[in-house]
Design a protein around this motif. Structure first.
Motif, PDB file in Angstrom:
ATOM      1  N   LYS A 115     -46.079  76.797 -61.765  1.00  0.00           N
ATOM      2  CA  LYS A 115     -46.344  76.677 -60.326  1.00  0.00           C
ATOM      3  C   LYS A 115     -45.123  76.139 -59.596  1.00  0.00           C
ATOM      4  O   LYS A 115     -44.760  76.609 -58.510  1.00  0.00           O
ATOM      5  N   THR A 116     -44.473  75.140 -60.194  1.00  0.00           N
ATOM      6  CA  THR A 116     -43.278  74.562 -59.582  1.00  0.00           C
ATOM      7  C   THR A 116     -42.172  75.599 -59.475  1.00  0.00           C
ATOM      8  O   THR A 116     -41.471  75.683 -58.452  1.00  0.00           O
ATOM      9  N   ALA A 117     -42.003  76.389 -60.534  1.00  0.00           N
ATOM     10  CA  ALA A 117     -40.977  77.431 -60.510  1.00  0.00           C
ATOM     11  C   ALA A 117     -41.252  78.443 -59.401  1.00  0.00           C
ATOM     12  O   ALA A 117     -40.323  78.927 -58.736  1.00  0.00           O
ATOM     13  N   GLU A 118     -42.533  78.780 -59.198  1.00  0.00           N
ATOM     14  CA  GLU A 118     -42.888  79.691 -58.112  1.00  0.00           C
ATOM     15  C   GLU A 118     -42.515  79.090 -56.760  1.00  0.00           C
ATOM     16  O   GLU A 118     -41.968  79.768 -55.890  1.00  0.00           O
ATOM     17  N   VAL A 119     -42.818  77.810 -56.571  1.00  0.00           N
ATOM     18  CA  VAL A 119     -42.504  77.146 -55.302  1.00  0.00           C
ATOM     19  C   VAL A 119     -41.001  77.149 -55.048  1.00  0.00           C
ATOM     20  O   VAL A 119     -40.538  77.448 -53.937  1.00  0.00           O
ATOM     21  N   ILE A 120     -40.221  76.804 -56.080  1.00  0.00           N
ATOM     22  CA  ILE A 120     -38.761  76.787 -55.944  1.00  0.00           C
ATOM     23  C   ILE A 120     -38.256  78.165 -55.531  1.00  0.00           C
ATOM     24  O   ILE A 120     -37.428  78.308 -54.621  1.00  0.00           O
ATOM     25  N   HIS A 121     -38.762  79.199 -56.204  1.00  0.00           N
ATOM     26  CA  HIS A 121     -38.296  80.563 -55.908  1.00  0.00           C
ATOM     27  C   HIS A 121     -38.703  80.998 -54.503  1.00  0.00           C
ATOM     28  O   HIS A 121     -37.892  81.585 -53.768  1.00  0.00           O
ATOM     29  N   ARG A 122     -39.944  80.725 -54.105  1.00  0.00           N
ATOM     30  CA  ARG A 122     -40.422  81.162 -52.792  1.00  0.00           C
ATOM     31  C   ARG A 122     -39.662  80.453 -51.668  1.00  0.00           C
ATOM     32  O   ARG A 122     -39.455  81.029 -50.589  1.00  0.00           O
ATOM     33  N   ARG A 124     -36.509  79.607 -51.850  1.00  0.00           N
ATOM     34  CA  ARG A 124     -35.191  80.228 -51.795  1.00  0.00           C
ATOM     35  C   ARG A 124     -35.250  81.658 -51.271  1.00  0.00           C
ATOM     36  O   ARG A 124     -34.284  82.159 -50.683  1.00  0.00           O
ATOM     37  N   HIS A 125     -36.378  82.325 -51.503  1.00  0.00           N
ATOM     38  CA  HIS A 125     -36.518  83.724 -51.096  1.00  0.00           C
ATOM     39  C   HIS A 125     -37.851  83.897 -50.346  1.00  0.00           C
ATOM     40  O   HIS A 125     -38.776  84.546 -50.851  1.00  0.00           O
ATOM     41  N   PRO A 126     -37.956  83.340 -49.147  1.00  0.00           N
ATOM     42  CA  PRO A 126     -39.251  83.329 -48.451  1.00  0.00           C
ATOM     43  C   PRO A 126     -39.785  84.704 -48.072  1.00  0.00           C
ATOM     44  O   PRO A 126     -40.992  84.857 -47.858  1.00  0.00           O
ATOM     45  N   HIS A 127     -38.926  85.717 -48.005  1.00  0.00           N
ATOM     46  CA  HIS A 127     -39.392  87.032 -47.568  1.00  0.00           C
ATOM     47  C   HIS A 127     -39.574  88.015 -48.729  1.00  0.00           C
ATOM     48  O   HIS A 127     -39.968  89.155 -48.518  1.00  0.00           O
ATOM     49  N   ALA A 128     -39.270  87.555 -49.942  1.00  0.00           N
ATOM     50  CA  ALA A 128     -39.365  88.441 -51.112  1.00  0.00           C
ATOM     51  C   ALA A 128     -40.755  88.334 -51.725  1.00  0.00           C
ATOM     52  O   ALA A 128     -40.941  87.770 -52.805  1.00  0.00           O
ATOM     53  N   ARG A 129     -41.741  88.888 -51.051  1.00  0.00           N
ATOM     54  CA  ARG A 129     -43.129  88.742 -51.485  1.00  0.00           C
ATOM     55  C   ARG A 129     -43.433  89.490 -52.774  1.00  0.00           C
ATOM     56  O   ARG A 129     -44.375  89.150 -53.485  1.00  0.00           O
ATOM     57  N   ASP A 130     -42.664  90.526 -53.066  1.00  0.00           N
ATOM     58  CA  ASP A 130     -42.930  91.317 -54.265  1.00  0.00           C
ATOM     59  C   ASP A 130     -42.252  90.762 -55.513  1.00  0.00           C
ATOM     60  O   ASP A 130     -42.419  91.313 -56.602  1.00  0.00           O
ATOM     61  N   ASP A 131     -41.484  89.688 -55.361  1.00  0.00           N
ATOM     62  CA  ASP A 131     -40.835  89.086 -56.526  1.00  0.00           C
ATOM     63  C   ASP A 131     -41.886  88.541 -57.493  1.00  0.00           C
ATOM     64  O   ASP A 131     -43.000  88.194 -57.099  1.00  0.00           O
ATOM     65  N   ILE A 132     -41.501  88.474 -58.758  1.00  0.00           N
ATOM     66  CA  ILE A 132     -42.367  87.901 -59.799  1.00  0.00           C
ATOM     67  C   ILE A 132     -41.583  86.758 -60.448  1.00  0.00           C
ATOM     68  O   ILE A 132     -40.917  86.957 -61.463  1.00  0.00           O
ATOM     69  N   PRO A 133     -41.621  85.576 -59.861  1.00  0.00           N
ATOM     70  CA  PRO A 133     -40.764  84.490 -60.352  1.00  0.00           C
ATOM     71  C   PRO A 133     -41.099  84.032 -61.768  1.00  0.00           C
ATOM     72  O   PRO A 133     -40.212  83.619 -62.513  1.00  0.00           O
ATOM     73  N   VAL A 134     -42.390  84.102 -62.143  1.00  0.00           N
ATOM     74  CA  VAL A 134     -42.821  83.517 -63.412  1.00  0.00           C
ATOM     75  C   VAL A 134     -43.667  84.512 -64.196  1.00  0.00           C
ATOM     76  O   VAL A 134     -44.517  85.209 -63.638  1.00  0.00           O
ATOM     77  N   ILE A 135     -43.413  84.569 -65.506  1.00  0.00           N
ATOM     78  CA  ILE A 135     -44.251  85.326 -66.438  1.00  0.00           C
ATOM     79  C   ILE A 135     -44.875  84.337 -67.415  1.00  0.00           C
ATOM     80  O   ILE A 135     -44.192  83.442 -67.913  1.00  0.00           O
ATOM     81  N   TYR A 136     -46.174  84.502 -67.672  1.00  0.00           N
ATOM     82  CA  TYR A 136     -46.874  83.633 -68.623  1.00  0.00           C
ATOM     83  C   TYR A 136     -47.542  84.508 -69.678  1.00  0.00           C
ATOM     84  O   TYR A 136     -48.358  85.379 -69.348  1.00  0.00           O
ATOM     85  N   LEU A 178     -35.442  92.049 -63.976  1.00  0.00           N
ATOM     86  CA  LEU A 178     -34.249  91.932 -63.140  1.00  0.00           C
ATOM     87  C   LEU A 178     -34.552  92.342 -61.700  1.00  0.00           C
ATOM     88  O   LEU A 178     -34.131  91.665 -60.756  1.00  0.00           O
ATOM     89  N   ASP A 179     -35.289  93.424 -61.531  1.00  0.00           N
ATOM     90  CA  ASP A 179     -35.631  93.875 -60.178  1.00  0.00           C
ATOM     91  C   ASP A 179     -36.534  92.872 -59.458  1.00  0.00           C
ATOM     92  O   ASP A 179     -36.408  92.674 -58.244  1.00  0.00           O
ATOM     93  N   ALA A 180     -37.449  92.245 -60.208  1.00  0.00           N
ATOM     94  CA  ALA A 180     -38.419  91.321 -59.607  1.00  0.00           C
ATOM     95  C   ALA A 180     -37.920  89.884 -59.579  1.00  0.00           C
ATOM     96  O   ALA A 180     -38.643  88.983 -59.177  1.00  0.00           O
ATOM     97  N   ARG A 181     -36.682  89.677 -60.006  1.00  0.00           N
ATOM     98  CA  ARG A 181     -36.044  88.345 -59.985  1.00  0.00           C
ATOM     99  C   ARG A 181     -36.889  87.284 -60.684  1.00  0.00           C
ATOM    100  O   ARG A 181     -37.183  86.220 -60.136  1.00  0.00           O
ATOM    101  N   VAL A 182     -37.269  87.587 -61.913  1.00  0.00           N
ATOM    102  CA  VAL A 182     -37.983  86.608 -62.726  1.00  0.00           C
ATOM    103  C   VAL A 182     -37.057  85.428 -63.014  1.00  0.00           C
ATOM    104  O   VAL A 182     -35.900  85.616 -63.385  1.00  0.00           O
TER     105      VAL A 182
END
Length: 341
Positions: A115-122, A124-136, A178-182
């Motif tokens: 969750k923290t990693a998602e917050v950090i990424h969002r 930094r990239h507030p408009h990149a809604r399609d990004d997938i910062p974290v995989i579990y 790479l495309d989704a900036r994980v």
């Protein structure tokens, strides 16, 4: 440690945390805490409204809250630091390993890190809604390299044709990552990877290959990772050189244990429960649960819901005695220096 199994945190029970839709539900979920009514208002509820109100409280107790335990705080703080350090690293990125017995809060800790990693990424990239910062993902029993790659593909929703080989799956996963900036990949239940077998060694190599191909921070969690074959031999040396170990363990009696109990008691929604009762039973609760947070949650959740079902609306020593704890808490602790059989 997670006070709630993450997949149940407001998500559809059919949706799994190891899929992108399930993970996103977990990230977005902000479960509300039921409000206790005034006693007269509660007593005046008709049958249907009382049943609905009770159902809200039962669901709340089944889920309960996430408590910021020392383990969660250490994992989130260290993991956040690694994400920042790894961001610009072209090689030699460091990872995090959480190891300890069952019921000690490892999954809660790494999912809160996610969750923290998602917050950090969002941020930094507030408009990149399609990004997938974290995989579990979780490691399947007797995992092979292709099974690990397939679990990553399954999370991302990528098709894996039956005849595809491991190279095809890896290339597909890496391209989407790479495309989704994980930025982080969490691998849970890593003890299912049997390094004593060829398949297990191959799976370990596959994880290492992903770590070299992708600019991400890896977080591992599992039972006994620090004393198993995962860290043995040349492969183990490589893992040890790249990962920071954070041990997870049972609570000892004392202030941290009492603070944890107070936090859980504050989340209980019962009409006749005397606040502070559970804190006064801290020693008893430690004996019943051996200091395992998962077992403590089991006990308190069950007792709270039984109090609603039987109408007592309170948790007492007597009602706790009637609750059977899980087998992990029933197993006698191993004495230091005891010989293995």
């Amino acid at each position: 440690m997670a006070v709630t199994p993450p997949a149940a945190d407001g998500a559809d029970p059919v949706v799994q945390l190891t899929t992108l839709p399930g993970w996103r539900q977990f990230i977005a979920a902000t479960p509300s805490i039921p409000h206790l009514l005034a006693e007269q208002e509660w007593a005046a509820l008709d049958e249907d409204k009382r049943a609905a109100h009770d159902e809200d409280r039962l669901e709340h107790h089944s889920r309960l809250v996430v408590v910021q335990t020392p383990l969660v705080e250490r994992v989130v703080r260290r993991g956040g630091g690694l994400i920042r350090m790894n961001r610009a690293a072209h090689y030699g990125r460091s990872g995090l390993m959480v190891s300890g017995p069952a019921r000690t809060g490892k999954t809660t800790a790494v999912t809160q890190l996610g969750k923290t990693a998602e917050v950090i990424h969002r941020r930094r990239h507030p408009h990149a809604r399609d990004d997938i910062p974290v995989i579990y993902i979780t490691v399947p029993p007797a995992a092979t390299g292709k099974m690990i790659a397939t679990e990553l593909a399954r999370f991302l929703g990528l098709p894996v044709p039956r005849r595809s080989n491991i190279t095809d799956v890896i290339e597909s996963v890496c391209g989407v990552c790479l495309d989704a900036r994980v930025t982080m990949i969490i691998v849970d239940e890593l003890h299912n990877l049997d390094m004593a077998t060829r398949a297990g060694a191959e799976a370990s190599d596959t994880l290492k290959y992903f770590s070299e191909r992708l600019p991400v921070t890896f977080a591992y969690a599992g039972i006994g990772l620090d004393r198993g074959v995962l860290l043995a031999g040349p492969r183990g040396d490589q893992v040890a050189g790249r990962f920071t170990l954070i041990p997870a363990g049972a609570f000892t009696p004392g202030q941290e244990w009492a603070t944890l109990i107070a936090a859980l008691e504050g989340a209980v929604r019962l009409y006749r429960h005397q606040d502070g009762t559970l804190v006064t039973l801290a020693g008893y609760l430690h004996r019943r649960t051996r200091g395992l947070i998962g077992s403590l949650l089991w006990l308190i959740r069950d007792a709270a819901n039984q109090a609603i079902i039987n109408g007592t609306e309170q948790i007492t020593r007597k009602s706790l005695d009637a609750i059977a704890v899980d087998m992990a808490a029933q197993t006698p602790p191993v004495r230091p220096g005891a010989a293995k059989r």
